[in-house]
Design a protein around this motif. Sequence first.
Motif, PDB file in Angstrom:
ATOM      1  N   ASP A   1       0.701  -1.142   0.216  1.00 45.99           N
ATOM      2  CA  ASP A   1       0.106   0.049   0.085  1.00 45.99           C
ATOM      3  C   ASP A   1       1.026   1.416   0.121  1.00 45.99           C
ATOM      4  O   ASP A   1       0.349   2.355  -0.288  1.00 45.99           O
ATOM      5  N   HIS A   2       2.186   1.138   0.161  1.00 41.97           N
ATOM      6  CA  HIS A   2       3.170   2.290   0.104  1.00 41.97           C
ATOM      7  C   HIS A   2       3.472   2.632  -1.320  1.00 41.97           C
ATOM      8  O   HIS A   2       3.775   3.894  -1.574  1.00 41.97           O
ATOM      9  N   ILE A   3       3.101   1.812  -2.263  1.00 46.57           N
ATOM     10  CA  ILE A   3       3.478   1.863  -3.729  1.00 46.57           C
ATOM     11  C   ILE A   3       2.758   3.213  -4.381  1.00 46.57           C
ATOM     12  O   ILE A   3       3.599   3.876  -4.890  1.00 46.57           O
ATOM     13  N   PRO A   4       1.378   3.302  -4.112  1.00 44.09           N
ATOM     14  CA  PRO A   4       0.775   4.576  -4.777  1.00 44.09           C
ATOM     15  C   PRO A   4       1.157   5.826  -4.191  1.00 44.09           C
ATOM     16  O   PRO A   4       1.156   6.903  -4.749  1.00 44.09           O
ATOM     17  N   ARG A   5       1.808   5.970  -3.236  1.00 50.38           N
ATOM     18  CA  ARG A   5       2.156   7.058  -2.563  1.00 50.38           C
ATOM     19  C   ARG A   5       3.801   7.516  -3.156  1.00 50.38           C
ATOM     20  O   ARG A   5       4.147   8.677  -3.250  1.00 50.38           O
ATOM     21  N   ILE A   6       4.418   6.460  -3.761  1.00 48.24           N
ATOM     22  CA  ILE A   6       5.839   6.769  -4.341  1.00 48.24           C
ATOM     23  C   ILE A   6       5.645   6.880  -5.831  1.00 48.24           C
ATOM     24  O   ILE A   6       6.449   7.677  -6.749  1.00 48.24           O
ATOM     25  N   ALA A   7       4.823   6.213  -6.394  1.00 48.00           N
ATOM     26  CA  ALA A   7       4.375   6.122  -7.815  1.00 48.00           C
ATOM     27  C   ALA A   7       3.026   6.449  -7.961  1.00 48.00           C
ATOM     28  O   ALA A   7       1.854   5.778  -7.813  1.00 48.00           O
TER      29      ALA A   7
END
Length: 319
Positions: A276-282
């Motif tokens: 769930d961290h992924i959409p915050r960095i991409a």
Amino acid sequence: MTAPAPKTPGWLDWCPEPSEPVFVLPPGTVDTHCHVFGPQAAFPFAPERKYTPCDASKDQLLALHDHLGVSRAVIVQATCHGADNRAMTDAVLASGGRARGIATVRPDVTDAELRRLDAAGVRGVRFNFLKRLVDSAPREDLTAVAERITPLGWHIVLYFEAADLPELADFFAALPTPLVVDHMGRPDVTRPVTGPEFSGFLRFVERADVWVKVTCPERLTVTGPAARKGERHPYADVVPFARRAVEEFPDRVLWGTDWPHPNLTGHMPDDGLLVDHIPRIAVTPELRHKLLVANPTRLYWPDERPPESGSRATSPRLD
């Protein structure tokens, strides 16, 4: 039978029941940074190791990837196994082509062993410059290894601390293979993301054939896994660094879990939250598709065309 060695005191085991991610990984997602430990009964740890972990088998890694929706993996040789790559290659071979491997080799490795590793699915070697994990990293030995693997089309994975990059950058840039940097070069996230240290790292990426793993927020964070006041998500202090790398080099970034998260002392992350961290960095579908699918497919399965962005095809299993 030799009794298994006890774990390092204070060792944190991987999370056995990760949460269900809210973010749905696209078909073809590759976890480009994960490990296997043992199991000790089948694959003993190296006598010279700096730590003794828990077991973390290929079957447990597969179960995690099934849970998260990961299609493929790049299994990186763990330092606890030294240059004995059997546990890693066993996991890669068991994947039926859905995994690649990163090995640790010594300068005296034979050509026959390199060919065996290549046939098993190994596509690179890792150079570790963290003094707490390895005794030394002689540059002459590493240059010799780099020259040996170049004809195979392999690349070199680098693990170093941000503060050491200025003295290592010229050496790294002179190596004759593509480079992949673990964990964004371990930036100090208490410093400005636009400051000279991280900007210098990105300029190093720009000057050479370098790929960046935007991995391990749990390893880089200072604020920790709990969301700060006014923030809904953990690891907020790492987000600006990963986002800048993704946006400046969208075609040369990679993602991974770092399961089973060796040598953490503060907390053990929930792998569902790491997804769930992924959409915050991409922050766009296009950036996410490059990070998770297109880039790692191009690097590790160059003869294949990755699933297109927006595809609803079922993700292939890692089995």
